[in-house]
Write a protein that holds these residues in place. Sequence first.
Motif, PDB file in Angstrom:
ATOM      1  N   ASP A  15       1.802 -14.679   1.162  1.00  0.00           N
ATOM      2  CA  ASP A  15       0.953 -14.336   0.025  1.00  0.00           C
ATOM      3  C   ASP A  15       0.172 -13.046   0.264  1.00  0.00           C
ATOM      4  O   ASP A  15      -0.078 -12.292  -0.669  1.00  0.00           O
ATOM      5  CB  ASP A  15       0.000 -15.480  -0.314  1.00  0.00           C
ATOM      6  N   SER A  18       2.479  -7.375   1.330  1.00  0.00           N
ATOM      7  CA  SER A  18       2.779  -6.560   0.145  1.00  0.00           C
ATOM      8  C   SER A  18       4.055  -5.759   0.369  1.00  0.00           C
ATOM      9  O   SER A  18       4.452  -5.498   1.506  1.00  0.00           O
ATOM     10  CB  SER A  18       1.622  -5.594  -0.144  1.00  0.00           C
ATOM     11  N   LYS A  30       8.222   2.763  -0.825  1.00  0.00           N
ATOM     12  CA  LYS A  30       8.153   1.483  -1.544  1.00  0.00           C
ATOM     13  C   LYS A  30       9.337   1.318  -2.503  1.00  0.00           C
ATOM     14  O   LYS A  30       9.886   0.223  -2.653  1.00  0.00           O
ATOM     15  CB  LYS A  30       6.820   1.431  -2.290  1.00  0.00           C
ATOM     16  N   LYS A  40       9.212  -9.617  -4.463  1.00  0.00           N
ATOM     17  CA  LYS A  40       8.731 -10.108  -3.173  1.00  0.00           C
ATOM     18  C   LYS A  40       9.383 -11.441  -2.791  1.00  0.00           C
ATOM     19  O   LYS A  40       9.742 -11.645  -1.631  1.00  0.00           O
ATOM     20  CB  LYS A  40       7.208 -10.240  -3.270  1.00  0.00           C
TER      21      LYS A  40
END
Length: 181
Positions: A15, A18, A30, A40
Amino acid sequence: MLDAAEQLVLDRGFDAMSVAAIAAGAGIGKGAVYLEFPGKNDILDALLQRGTARLRERVRNEIGEHPRLGDAYRASARALIEDPLMTAAFLDDRGVLGDHVIEVRDGRYRERHLGVVAWLRDLQDSERLDPEVDAEALALALSSATIGLLSAARLLGPLTAAQLDGAIDALGRMAASVEIG
């Protein structure tokens, strides 16, 4: 990329991880992460699939393609205990896998159990396992014993590697007691 993601999951939990942190850890942008994985959760799914393959390969390398039940249990339990990500997956550890453990509804845990049941039935068909043993009950017993080993230190206090190895060996010997030959 997956190595960086696995380390982040283990260090921070899923959780808190990132996509930007994965990219930074992998030394890529990214956008490159999103080219490989739509989101994710897809990254975690890939990590768990990779972990499962890693466990299978380790066990296969240790005991071969047609192991005896006791040897297979020992090798599988040792491999699992030494793999933090797969231990977390086996225990549905929310601290590591976060809310993903609640969200997964695709039957993968049941599928894994049914795979063990099928393997035990194959052992029975090849006359390597007592045909009187209920394969589903044995699979449940072995899985439950493994879950107990994985969570034993949390419940009983610190355990040494020798204590865990002794427990794995004892369970392997118990499993071997239903083998034929």
